[in-house]
Design a protein around this motif. Structure first.
Motif, PDB file in Angstrom:
ATOM      1  N   UNK A  28       4.162  22.045 -15.404  1.00 24.43           N
ATOM      2  CA  UNK A  28       3.350  20.850 -15.227  1.00 24.43           C
ATOM      3  C   UNK A  28       3.130  20.610 -13.736  1.00 24.43           C
ATOM      4  N   UNK A  29       1.871  20.444 -13.357  1.00 26.59           N
ATOM      5  CA  UNK A  29       1.533  20.205 -11.964  1.00 26.59           C
ATOM      6  C   UNK A  29       1.652  18.712 -11.674  1.00 26.59           C
ATOM      7  N   UNK A  30       2.476  18.368 -10.719  1.00 21.05           N
ATOM      8  CA  UNK A  30       2.590  16.960 -10.374  1.00 21.05           C
ATOM      9  C   UNK A  30       3.200  16.769  -8.998  1.00 21.05           C
ATOM     10  N   UNK A  31       2.955  15.578  -8.465  1.00 18.67           N
ATOM     11  CA  UNK A  31       3.589  15.106  -7.238  1.00 18.67           C
ATOM     12  C   UNK A  31       4.377  13.861  -7.607  1.00 18.67           C
ATOM     13  N   UNK A  32       5.596  13.781  -7.138  1.00 16.75           N
ATOM     14  CA  UNK A  32       6.444  12.638  -7.453  1.00 16.75           C
ATOM     15  C   UNK A  32       6.980  12.047  -6.158  1.00 16.75           C
ATOM     16  N   UNK A  33       6.623  10.786  -5.908  1.00 16.96           N
ATOM     17  CA  UNK A  33       7.139  10.090  -4.739  1.00 16.96           C
ATOM     18  C   UNK A  33       8.451   9.393  -5.087  1.00 16.96           C
ATOM     19  N   UNK A  34       9.278   9.233  -4.084  1.00 10.87           N
ATOM     20  CA  UNK A  34      10.518   8.477  -4.232  1.00 10.87           C
ATOM     21  C   UNK A  34      10.921   7.921  -2.874  1.00 10.87           C
ATOM     22  N   UNK A  35      11.888   7.021  -2.900  1.00  6.93           N
ATOM     23  CA  UNK A  35      12.420   6.483  -1.658  1.00  6.93           C
ATOM     24  C   UNK A  35      11.947   5.087  -1.308  1.00  6.93           C
ATOM     25  N   UNK A  36      11.069   4.540  -2.105  1.00  5.94           N
ATOM     26  CA  UNK A  36      10.622   3.185  -1.842  1.00  5.94           C
ATOM     27  C   UNK A  36      11.696   2.172  -2.146  1.00  5.94           C
ATOM     28  N   UNK A  37      11.430   0.934  -1.770  1.00  4.52           N
ATOM     29  CA  UNK A  37      12.390  -0.127  -2.034  1.00  4.52           C
ATOM     30  C   UNK A  37      12.124  -1.336  -1.185  1.00  4.52           C
ATOM     31  N   UNK A  38      13.113  -2.210  -1.146  1.00  2.00           N
ATOM     32  CA  UNK A  38      13.035  -3.444  -0.362  1.00  2.00           C
ATOM     33  C   UNK A  38      13.778  -3.235   0.953  1.00  2.00           C
ATOM     34  N   UNK A  39      13.130  -3.590   2.039  1.00  4.54           N
ATOM     35  CA  UNK A  39      13.740  -3.440   3.359  1.00  4.54           C
ATOM     36  C   UNK A  39      13.385  -4.655   4.200  1.00  4.54           C
ATOM     37  N   UNK A  40      14.277  -5.011   5.099  1.00  9.06           N
ATOM     38  CA  UNK A  40      14.023  -6.148   5.984  1.00  9.06           C
ATOM     39  C   UNK A  40      13.086  -5.735   7.119  1.00  9.06           C
ATOM     40  N   UNK A  41      12.367  -6.692   7.679  1.00 10.94           N
ATOM     41  CA  UNK A  41      11.529  -6.376   8.845  1.00 10.94           C
ATOM     42  C   UNK A  41      12.346  -5.704   9.945  1.00 10.94           C
ATOM     43  N   UNK A  42      11.767  -4.679  10.529  1.00  7.34           N
ATOM     44  CA  UNK A  42      12.467  -3.901  11.537  1.00  7.34           C
ATOM     45  C   UNK A  42      13.248  -2.735  10.974  1.00  7.34           C
ATOM     46  N   UNK A  43      13.356  -2.678   9.675  1.00  9.60           N
ATOM     47  CA  UNK A  43      14.119  -1.617   9.034  1.00  9.60           C
ATOM     48  C   UNK A  43      13.333  -0.333   8.867  1.00  9.60           C
ATOM     49  N   UNK A  44      13.977   0.638   8.225  1.00 11.63           N
ATOM     50  CA  UNK A  44      13.390   1.970   8.046  1.00 11.63           C
ATOM     51  C   UNK A  44      13.535   2.436   6.603  1.00 11.63           C
ATOM     52  N   UNK A  45      12.625   3.283   6.217  1.00 15.23           N
ATOM     53  CA  UNK A  45      12.694   3.963   4.929  1.00 15.23           C
ATOM     54  C   UNK A  45      12.138   5.368   5.107  1.00 15.23           C
ATOM     55  N   UNK A  46      12.596   6.271   4.273  1.00 13.58           N
ATOM     56  CA  UNK A  46      12.005   7.599   4.224  1.00 13.58           C
ATOM     57  C   UNK A  46      11.524   7.870   2.803  1.00 13.58           C
ATOM     58  N   UNK A  47      10.239   8.087   2.686  1.00  8.57           N
ATOM     59  CA  UNK A  47       9.659   8.429   1.403  1.00  8.57           C
ATOM     60  C   UNK A  47       9.601   9.945   1.246  1.00  8.57           C
ATOM     61  N   UNK A  48       9.805  10.388   0.033  1.00  7.44           N
ATOM     62  CA  UNK A  48       9.691  11.808  -0.284  1.00  7.44           C
ATOM     63  C   UNK A  48       8.569  12.012  -1.289  1.00  7.44           C
ATOM     64  N   UNK A  49       7.962  13.156  -1.207  1.00  2.00           N
ATOM     65  CA  UNK A  49       6.895  13.534  -2.147  1.00  2.00           C
ATOM     66  C   UNK A  49       7.164  14.986  -2.538  1.00  2.00           C
ATOM     67  N   UNK A  50       7.655  15.153  -3.742  1.00  3.78           N
ATOM     68  CA  UNK A  50       8.024  16.496  -4.188  1.00  3.78           C
ATOM     69  C   UNK A  50       7.004  17.021  -5.179  1.00  3.78           C
ATOM     70  N   UNK A  51       6.604  18.263  -4.957  1.00  4.49           N
ATOM     71  CA  UNK A  51       5.627  18.901  -5.831  1.00  4.49           C
ATOM     72  C   UNK A  51       6.318  19.783  -6.849  1.00  4.49           C
ATOM     73  N   UNK A  52       5.714  19.884  -8.001  1.00  2.00           N
ATOM     74  CA  UNK A  52       6.142  20.853  -9.006  1.00  2.00           C
ATOM     75  C   UNK A  52       4.896  21.463  -9.624  1.00  2.00           C
ATOM     76  N   UNK A  53       5.003  22.734  -9.969  1.00  3.23           N
ATOM     77  CA  UNK A  53       3.877  23.421 -10.587  1.00  3.23           C
ATOM     78  C   UNK A  53       2.905  24.040  -9.607  1.00  3.23           C
TER      79      UNK A  53
END
Length: 123
Positions: free
Chosen positions: A1-26
């Motif tokens: 199955x061909x798809x892209x799946x994002x992860x890593x989102x969430x709630x963060x305070x101003x000034x904070x950091x997040x790293x999002x991932x985008x993994x492919x399959x197929x």
């Protein structure tokens, strides 16, 4: 199955950091330019970055320049969006997409889209 799946989102305070991932399959990401987009409630989708298949000079929207960084790990078939110094206006659903190239800082001819991951910046 061909798809892209994002992860890593969430709630963060101003000034904070997040790293999002985008993994492919197929399919292999290394053949594609990769773009990141976001869409806030009631607003149009915004292109925020684009990186060619050769990883040359990733391009960023002015709204995120200097705060966001894209990278890819072809061995993991994954691209990343590192987001620093987040601000409430960064609150949105973030999407990745795979396409043919980058034009004017955004992905051209997207072929695959992820389902999105929510990022909320709030105190």
């Amino acid at each position: 199955q061909v798809q892209l799946v994002e992860s890593g989102g969430g709630l963060v305070q101003p000034g904070g950091s997040l790293r999002l991932s985008c993994q492919a399959s197929g399919f292999s990401l290394d053949r594609y330019a990769m773009g990141w987009f976001r869409q806030a409630p009631g607003k149009e989708r915004e292109a925020i970055s684009c990186m060619t298949s050769t990883n040359s000079s990733p391009q960023y929207a002015d709204s995120v320049q200097g705060r966001f960084t894209v990278s890819r790990d072809n061995a993991k078939n994954t691209v990343y969006l590192e987001m620093n110094n987040l601000e409430p206006p960064d609150t949105a659903v973030y999407f990745c997409a795979a396409g043919r190239g980058c034009i004017r800082k955004q992905l051209w001819s997207a072929e695959y889209w992820g389902q999105g991951t929510q990022v909320t910046v709030s105190s």
